[in-house]
Design a protein around this motif. Sequence first.
Motif, PDB file in Angstrom:
ATOM      1  N   LEU A  32       0.830  -1.211   0.000  1.00 19.58           N
ATOM      2  CA  LEU A  32       0.000   0.000   0.000  1.00 19.58           C
ATOM      3  C   LEU A  32       0.858   1.252   0.000  1.00 19.58           C
ATOM      4  N   MET A  33       1.918   1.270   0.787  1.00 20.99           N
ATOM      5  CA  MET A  33       2.808   2.431   0.840  1.00 20.99           C
ATOM      6  C   MET A  33       3.471   2.672  -0.516  1.00 20.99           C
ATOM      7  N   SER A  34       3.838   1.603  -1.212  1.00 25.52           N
ATOM      8  CA  SER A  34       4.480   1.772  -2.522  1.00 25.52           C
ATOM      9  C   SER A  34       3.496   2.353  -3.528  1.00 25.52           C
ATOM     10  N   PHE A  35       2.227   1.941  -3.492  1.00 25.51           N
ATOM     11  CA  PHE A  35       1.230   2.507  -4.408  1.00 25.51           C
ATOM     12  C   PHE A  35       1.015   3.991  -4.126  1.00 25.51           C
ATOM     13  N   ILE A  36       0.957   4.354  -2.859  1.00 26.85           N
ATOM     14  CA  ILE A  36       0.775   5.763  -2.484  1.00 26.85           C
ATOM     15  C   ILE A  36       1.983   6.574  -2.932  1.00 26.85           C
ATOM     16  N   SER A  37       3.185   6.059  -2.743  1.00 24.98           N
ATOM     17  CA  SER A  37       4.395   6.772  -3.143  1.00 24.98           C
ATOM     18  C   SER A  37       4.444   6.993  -4.639  1.00 24.98           C
ATOM     19  N   VAL A  38       4.106   5.967  -5.418  1.00 22.74           N
ATOM     20  CA  VAL A  38       4.116   6.097  -6.875  1.00 22.74           C
ATOM     21  C   VAL A  38       3.092   7.132  -7.317  1.00 22.74           C
ATOM     22  N   SER A  39       1.923   7.149  -6.709  1.00 19.87           N
ATOM     23  CA  SER A  39       0.897   8.137  -7.057  1.00 19.87           C
ATOM     24  C   SER A  39       1.371   9.551  -6.757  1.00 19.87           C
ATOM     25  N   ALA A  40       2.052   9.725  -5.637  1.00 19.77           N
ATOM     26  CA  ALA A  40       2.519  11.060  -5.260  1.00 19.77           C
ATOM     27  C   ALA A  40       3.609  11.556  -6.201  1.00 19.77           C
ATOM     28  N   LEU A  41       4.382  10.636  -6.780  1.00 22.00           N
ATOM     29  CA  LEU A  41       5.464  11.027  -7.667  1.00 22.00           C
ATOM     30  C   LEU A  41       5.011  11.198  -9.117  1.00 22.00           C
ATOM     31  N   ALA A  42       3.757  10.940  -9.407  1.00 22.72           N
ATOM     32  CA  ALA A  42       3.277  10.955 -10.784  1.00 22.72           C
ATOM     33  C   ALA A  42       2.886  12.343 -11.270  1.00 22.72           C
ATOM     34  N   ASN A  43       3.095  13.370 -10.481  1.00 20.25           N
ATOM     35  CA  ASN A  43       2.697  14.710 -10.920  1.00 20.25           C
ATOM     36  C   ASN A  43       3.715  15.301 -11.893  1.00 20.25           C
ATOM     37  N   ASN A  44       3.418  16.484 -12.397  1.00 23.24           N
ATOM     38  CA  ASN A  44       4.259  17.145 -13.398  1.00 23.24           C
ATOM     39  C   ASN A  44       5.018  18.279 -12.718  1.00 23.24           C
ATOM     40  N   SER A  45       5.942  17.905 -11.832  1.00 28.42           N
ATOM     41  CA  SER A  45       6.629  18.917 -11.025  1.00 28.42           C
ATOM     42  C   SER A  45       8.052  19.213 -11.479  1.00 28.42           C
ATOM     43  N   SER A  46       8.453  18.701 -12.643  1.00 26.74           N
ATOM     44  CA  SER A  46       9.796  19.045 -13.123  1.00 26.74           C
ATOM     45  C   SER A  46       9.809  20.509 -13.570  1.00 26.74           C
ATOM     46  N   ASP A  47      10.925  21.176 -13.298  1.00 27.03           N
ATOM     47  CA  ASP A  47      11.034  22.604 -13.611  1.00 27.03           C
ATOM     48  C   ASP A  47      11.334  22.833 -15.092  1.00 27.03           C
ATOM     49  N   THR A  48      10.691  23.849 -15.649  1.00 25.12           N
ATOM     50  CA  THR A  48      10.945  24.306 -17.011  1.00 25.12           C
ATOM     51  C   THR A  48      11.327  25.780 -16.933  1.00 25.12           C
ATOM     52  N   SER A  49      12.303  26.175 -17.725  1.00 28.03           N
ATOM     53  CA  SER A  49      12.737  27.578 -17.737  1.00 28.03           C
ATOM     54  C   SER A  49      11.677  28.476 -18.365  1.00 28.03           C
ATOM     55  N   PHE A  50      11.618  29.711 -17.896  1.00 27.13           N
ATOM     56  CA  PHE A  50      10.768  30.720 -18.515  1.00 27.13           C
ATOM     57  C   PHE A  50      11.547  32.020 -18.642  1.00 27.13           C
ATOM     58  N   VAL A  51      11.152  32.831 -19.605  1.00 27.13           N
ATOM     59  CA  VAL A  51      11.652  34.198 -19.747  1.00 27.13           C
ATOM     60  C   VAL A  51      10.450  35.074 -20.057  1.00 27.13           C
ATOM     61  N   PHE A  52      10.248  36.093 -19.256  1.00 27.98           N
ATOM     62  CA  PHE A  52       9.206  37.091 -19.508  1.00 27.98           C
ATOM     63  C   PHE A  52       9.906  38.362 -19.977  1.00 27.98           C
ATOM     64  N   ASN A  53       9.694  38.725 -21.228  1.00 27.63           N
ATOM     65  CA  ASN A  53      10.253  39.970 -21.766  1.00 27.63           C
ATOM     66  C   ASN A  53       9.194  41.054 -21.687  1.00 27.63           C
ATOM     67  N   PHE A  54       9.568  42.182 -21.113  1.00 32.43           N
ATOM     68  CA  PHE A  54       8.669  43.332 -21.017  1.00 32.43           C
ATOM     69  C   PHE A  54       9.316  44.548 -21.668  1.00 32.43           C
ATOM     70  N   PRO A  55       9.381  44.569 -23.020  1.00 29.18           N
ATOM     71  CA  PRO A  55       9.839  45.800 -23.662  1.00 29.18           C
ATOM     72  C   PRO A  55       8.780  46.885 -23.475  1.00 29.18           C
ATOM     73  N   ILE A  56       9.154  48.113 -23.701  1.00 28.20           N
ATOM     74  CA  ILE A  56       8.189  49.218 -23.558  1.00 28.20           C
ATOM     75  C   ILE A  56       6.961  48.908 -24.416  1.00 28.20           C
ATOM     76  N   GLY A  57       5.793  49.036 -23.824  1.00 28.77           N
ATOM     77  CA  GLY A  57       4.542  48.783 -24.529  1.00 28.77           C
ATOM     78  C   GLY A  57       3.989  47.376 -24.348  1.00 28.77           C
ATOM     79  N   THR A  58       4.765  46.452 -23.807  1.00 28.22           N
ATOM     80  CA  THR A  58       4.283  45.090 -23.557  1.00 28.22           C
ATOM     81  C   THR A  58       3.874  44.983 -22.098  1.00 28.22           C
ATOM     82  N   ASN A  59       2.608  44.643 -21.874  1.00 21.34           N
ATOM     83  CA  ASN A  59       2.094  44.581 -20.505  1.00 21.34           C
ATOM     84  C   ASN A  59       1.807  43.175 -20.008  1.00 21.34           C
ATOM     85  N   VAL A  60       1.623  42.214 -20.932  1.00 27.90           N
ATOM     86  CA  VAL A  60       1.270  40.843 -20.540  1.00 27.90           C
ATOM     87  C   VAL A  60       2.106  39.861 -21.349  1.00 27.90           C
TER      88      VAL A  60
END
Length: 143
Positions: free
Chosen positions: A17-45
């Motif tokens: 039972l503990m192994s099934f719970i552990s596998v379920s908890a690890l099945a999420n999409n928690s790996s990090d991905t890089s982001f870049v938000f560019n805000f040149p003049i005039g860009t608000n979103v």
Amino acid sequence: MSLRKKYYSVVFVVAMLMSFISVSALANNSSDTSFVFNFPIGTNVTYTDARAKVDNSSAYMKLQRLVGGTSPSYTASVVRENYSNFSKVWYYTFNKNNINQGRYLSNYAYEDDGINVKVRIKAVRGADKNDFYASGVWSPDSI
């Protein structure tokens, strides 16, 4: 059945039972991905790319660089792949005080749309009107 066999049977069942719970908890999409938000003049979103969310945990964002501007900041929220809001939205402001600080972003993605809904982080420019950019990592699910 002897007491010893019963004990080992119970230990085995609990371990399974503990192994099934552990596998379920690890099945999420928690790996990090890089982001870049560019805000040149005039860009608000601006937005991250969309990623699948597979559980009801918070999204995660860590600002690692904030360059340019005089007092750069942005407000982040979790939105659908088509850029629309969920039924409840939380807003998180990021500025130089938050560099290298991992933050958990609450959202109703899983509650509204279920498993494997694709989400993005929406970033809205703060009051600084000068050019700046922000970069770091994010994930749609957290540990």
